[in-house]
Write an enzyme that holds these catalytic residues in place. Structure first.
Site, mmCIF file in Angstrom:
data_model
loop_
_atom_site.group_PDB
_atom_site.id
_atom_site.type_symbol
_atom_site.label_atom_id
_atom_site.label_comp_id
_atom_site.label_asym_id
_atom_site.label_seq_id
_atom_site.Cartn_x
_atom_site.Cartn_y
_atom_site.Cartn_z
ATOM 1 N N ARG A 110 1.441 -8.034 5.203
ATOM 2 C CA ARG A 110 0.143 -7.962 4.525
ATOM 3 C C ARG A 110 -0.133 -9.189 3.659
ATOM 4 O O ARG A 110 -1.273 -9.530 3.401
ATOM 5 C CB ARG A 110 0.062 -6.686 3.688
ATOM 6 C CG ARG A 110 1.161 -6.608 2.639
ATOM 7 C CD ARG A 110 1.121 -5.315 1.867
ATOM 8 N NE ARG A 110 2.331 -5.181 1.076
ATOM 9 C CZ ARG A 110 2.378 -4.623 -0.129
ATOM 10 N NH1 ARG A 110 1.285 -4.151 -0.684
ATOM 11 N NH2 ARG A 110 3.515 -4.530 -0.778
ATOM 12 N N SER A 142 -3.069 -3.850 -2.965
ATOM 13 C CA SER A 142 -2.048 -3.562 -1.954
ATOM 14 C C SER A 142 -2.308 -4.285 -0.633
ATOM 15 O O SER A 142 -1.379 -4.751 0.010
ATOM 16 C CB SER A 142 -1.996 -2.060 -1.673
ATOM 17 O OG SER A 142 -1.674 -1.359 -2.843
ATOM 18 N N GLU A 173 -14.058 5.239 2.231
ATOM 19 C CA GLU A 173 -13.842 4.432 3.438
ATOM 20 C C GLU A 173 -15.013 4.525 4.409
ATOM 21 O O GLU A 173 -15.394 3.531 5.037
ATOM 22 C CB GLU A 173 -12.549 4.858 4.146
ATOM 23 C CG GLU A 173 -11.282 4.630 3.331
ATOM 24 C CD GLU A 173 -11.068 5.684 2.236
ATOM 25 O OE1 GLU A 173 -11.727 6.746 2.281
ATOM 26 O OE2 GLU A 173 -10.238 5.445 1.342
ATOM 27 N N PHE A 222 -6.124 5.703 5.744
ATOM 28 C CA PHE A 222 -7.434 6.087 5.215
ATOM 29 C C PHE A 222 -8.561 5.443 6.021
ATOM 30 O O PHE A 222 -9.589 6.063 6.298
ATOM 31 C CB PHE A 222 -7.543 5.708 3.742
ATOM 32 C CG PHE A 222 -6.410 6.234 2.915
ATOM 33 C CD1 PHE A 222 -6.014 7.562 3.046
ATOM 34 C CD2 PHE A 222 -5.724 5.423 2.026
ATOM 35 C CE1 PHE A 222 -4.954 8.068 2.293
ATOM 36 C CE2 PHE A 222 -4.668 5.921 1.273
ATOM 37 C CZ PHE A 222 -4.280 7.239 1.405
ATOM 38 N N HIS A 278 -0.137 -1.000 5.495
ATOM 39 C CA HIS A 278 0.773 0.129 5.273
ATOM 40 C C HIS A 278 0.865 1.040 6.504
ATOM 41 O O HIS A 278 0.834 2.266 6.386
ATOM 42 C CB HIS A 278 0.344 0.936 4.046
ATOM 43 C CG HIS A 278 0.545 0.195 2.765
ATOM 44 N ND1 HIS A 278 -0.013 -1.033 2.533
ATOM 45 C CD2 HIS A 278 1.266 0.497 1.646
ATOM 46 C CE1 HIS A 278 0.343 -1.453 1.324
ATOM 47 N NE2 HIS A 278 1.120 -0.559 0.770
ATOM 48 N N ASP A 297 6.137 6.902 0.539
ATOM 49 C CA ASP A 297 4.877 7.638 0.370
ATOM 50 C C ASP A 297 4.751 8.817 1.339
ATOM 51 O O ASP A 297 3.908 9.696 1.147
ATOM 52 C CB ASP A 297 3.673 6.700 0.535
ATOM 53 C CG ASP A 297 3.413 5.893 -0.729
ATOM 54 O OD1 ASP A 297 3.963 6.259 -1.782
ATOM 55 O OD2 ASP A 297 2.673 4.895 -0.657
ATOM 56 N N ARG A 321 3.825 -2.767 5.188
ATOM 57 C CA ARG A 321 4.119 -3.012 3.789
ATOM 58 C C ARG A 321 5.444 -3.725 3.581
ATOM 59 O O ARG A 321 5.550 -4.594 2.744
ATOM 60 C CB ARG A 321 4.128 -1.658 3.077
ATOM 61 C CG ARG A 321 4.584 -1.696 1.656
ATOM 62 C CD ARG A 321 4.395 -0.319 1.030
ATOM 63 N NE ARG A 321 4.888 -0.319 -0.336
ATOM 64 C CZ ARG A 321 6.068 0.163 -0.694
ATOM 65 N NH1 ARG A 321 6.881 0.657 0.211
ATOM 66 N NH2 ARG A 321 6.448 0.144 -1.954
#
Lengths: 272, 321
Positions: free
Chosen positions: B11, B37, B58, B83, B109, B117, B167
């Site tokens: 990323r 992020s 989103e 998302f 991610h 997570d 990530r």
């Protein structure tokens, strides 16, 4: 600009007639919500909006987003009346190889975005409004939404964004005909108090009779004169307006008239 | 990961890539409150007038990006892959793909590499879902530099695209001389016994597997299939015909992703070679460190190496048969 009320009434009548003919010929489509927004479209196309049918993608044109994409017959009728394509082409609505899809799409001259899945148009309009600000353009963006459509969560995400970014070049118009596919909005999923909701989200709200040309024209003029925040015109309308057996009958949301019904409907619209 | 090996999160390349294309004033960036992020914040700090925080919305973000694109803007809209793809699928379908708007979607991610997570955030269906959308192109870079280069390549090509990022820090494979082309796969290592076709974080895992296999005398080709749609059909067929044994590796469900895309190409071209798909089985994983999850859910270099041995065995069986 002075509104020519007779011209606008005539255009609304033409939008109604063509919407009825189109859905009849196709054997499907959405006449109810097309008839309810005839004056709204007439006021936009023949009074308020600046555009050039010879240059459909003119960068300075005012934009229209038909968020209630099922009312495409009314939009197609208005576009052909405004000269974007020949009236003959309306016959191809919903047919194979046509530029006039069942729901509004980019294949029709001047339409910028596909719709038909409710709730997306206001966000799209915001994006167009942001681009206008970035490029210092003076165009306005008109987003036509159904009232049932306001049950979609995305509409309120967009309502929040428009206020956050102070998009005063966006004007939402709610075709408040009170009915959705299965009945009255207030019975199925209440959306009132509507003006208060938009107001709470940071919008300037204007309420008009959506079949009264002068109220619409004044409401739209007021909307474009207010700066610093987004504006919504809540236009109180009648679903199926102009045809006695369609008025306020939710089953005409997505049903085509047969030969006899068309004949009667056209004569009623003509007589109004 | 080798001791002392240089790493960077895939990323990180996104933020740098955006800065590479920032001189084009039509580039605008939107994020749904994950700009720190996803690294799109790097663009936001340098070009605040062209950076839009859209809040945790989103669906609104994607349709807004589409609206911007209708006016000639070149929007990049990013969030976590989970998302972005799952909350805004209808908007991606109608406002972006059907409307052919020049919107670049970037999901970070992705996969079990998201780690602690847990399954909500470990997006494992995005390649499959995005690949099935008409007009959509799907890119999965293998390291930070390739991500930078991918952003540049996406900028040059008009139309809807989805780029998937992860990530966790991954070994650096490419340097600034890398030329990224949409639709092209890259051979990173050549060997005649089998081919591993991988994407994203799994490219490094595959290279490691190939190194280990070499110690046992097994020579494996490793391909970085960073473009999943369009996929490099010629390279897939050529490699399959040469090695006659294929393993695919992705940090994604085995249903509909890279492995399926490779199978489609092979079957359509009657290249009926043994194939094994490394990926998340039809299941949800759990919280844990990425390395632990890769081990437990069958995505580690060891699993890849074992799969290579299996396809080589199957190839031998075929030859006998």
């Amino acid at each position: 600009m002075l509104a020519d009320a007779d011209r606008l009434k005539k255009a609304a009548k033409e939008i109604r007639k063509q919407s009825l003919i189109m859905t009849h010929d196709a054997g499907s489509g959405h006449p109810g919500g097309s008839l309810s927004c005839a004056e709204i479209l007439s006021a936009l196309f023949f009074y308020k909006m600046k555009y050039n049918p010879k240059d459909p993608k003119w960068p300075d044109r005012d934009r229209i987003v038909m968020s209630k994409g099922h009312a495409s017959p009314a939009l197609y009728a208005a576009l052909s009346e405004a000269g974007f394509f020949p009236k003959e082409e309306l016959k191809t609505y919903r047919q194979l190889n046509s530029r006039l899809q069942g729901h509004a799409s980019i294949y029709t001259p001047s339409i910028d975005i596909c719709t038909g899945s409710l709730g997306q148009g206001l966000s799209v309009g915001n994006g167009i409004a942001m681009a206008g600000k970035l490029d210092s353009k003076s165009y306005n963006v008109y987003v036509i939404m159904g009232d049932g459509e306001l049950q979609e969560g995305q509409v309120w995400e967009a309502a929040k964004s428009a206020a956050h970014y102070k998009l005063d070049n966006i004007i939402a118009i709610v075709d408040r005909n009170g009915l959705q596919q299965n009945g009255p909005t207030e019975k199925l999923m209440r959306i009132e108090p509507l003006a208060e909701k938009f107001h709470a989200f940071g919008w300037h709200t204007i309420e008009v009779d959506g079949h009264n040309i002068s109220e619409l024209v004044n409401g739209l003029d007021l909307a474009t004169s207010i700066k610093g925040k987004p504006k919504v015109v809540i236009a109180k309308t009648i679903k199926g307006k102009g045809v006695s057996f369609m008025e306020n009958v939710s089953s005409w949301h997505g049903k085509a008239p047969n030969d006899d019904q068309l004949k009667q409907a056209l004569s009623e619209v003509e007589a109004n | 990961m080798q001791p002392g090996q240089k790493t960077a999160a895939i990323r990180d390349g996104y933020g740098k890539g955006l800065l590479r294309i920032a001189e084009d004033n039509d580039v605008v960036v939107l994020d749904a409150d994950l700009q720190d992020s996803t690294r799109s914040l790097q663009f936001g700090e340098n070009h605040p007038e062209r950076f839009f925080t859209m809040g945790i919305s989103e669906a609104d973000m994607v349709s807004t990006a589409a609206g911007l694109a209708t006016c000639g803007k070149k929007p990049y809209a990013s969030s976590f892959a989970c998302f972005l793809v799952r909350n805004a699928l209808d908007q991606i379908f109608v406002s972006v793909c059907y409307s052919k708007t020049n919107v670049k979607l970037v999901g970070s991610h992705a996969g079990l590499a998201t780690g602690e997570d847990g399954p909500t955030a470990q997006e494992i269906t995005d390649i499959s879902v995005m690949r099935s959308l008409p007009n959509m192109k799907v890119i999965v870079p293998a390291d930070s530099m390739q991500t930078e280069k991918a952003v540049e390549a996406m900028h040059k090509q008009e139309g809807p695209m989805y780029m998937r990022m992860s990530r966790m820090p991954t070994p650096i494979i490419y340097d600034d001389s890398h030329v990224f082309e949409i639709g092209k796969g890259y051979i990173l290592r050549e060997g005649e016994n089998a081919a591993i076709i991988a994407c994203g974080t799994m490219v490094s895992e595959s290279l490691k597997a190939a190194e280990e296999l070499e110690k046992e005398g097994i020579k494996a080709t490793v391909i970085n299939m960073s473009s999943i749609k369009p996929i490099d059909r010629e390279l897939v067929i050529e490699t399959a015909n040469k090695t006659k044994a294929v393993v695919t590796a992705e940090d994604h469900t085995i249903i509909g992703g890279l492995g399926t895309a490779v199978e489609e190409v092979l079957f359509e071209n009657r290249a009926y070679v043994p194939i094994e798909k490394i990926g998340v089985k039809d299941m949800f994983a759990e919280s844990g460190k990425p390395e632990e999850l890769y081990k437990k859910y069958g995505l580690s270099h060891d699993h890849i190496a074992t799969a290579v041995k299996r396809v080589i065995y199957r190839k031998a069986q075929n030859n006998r048969g």
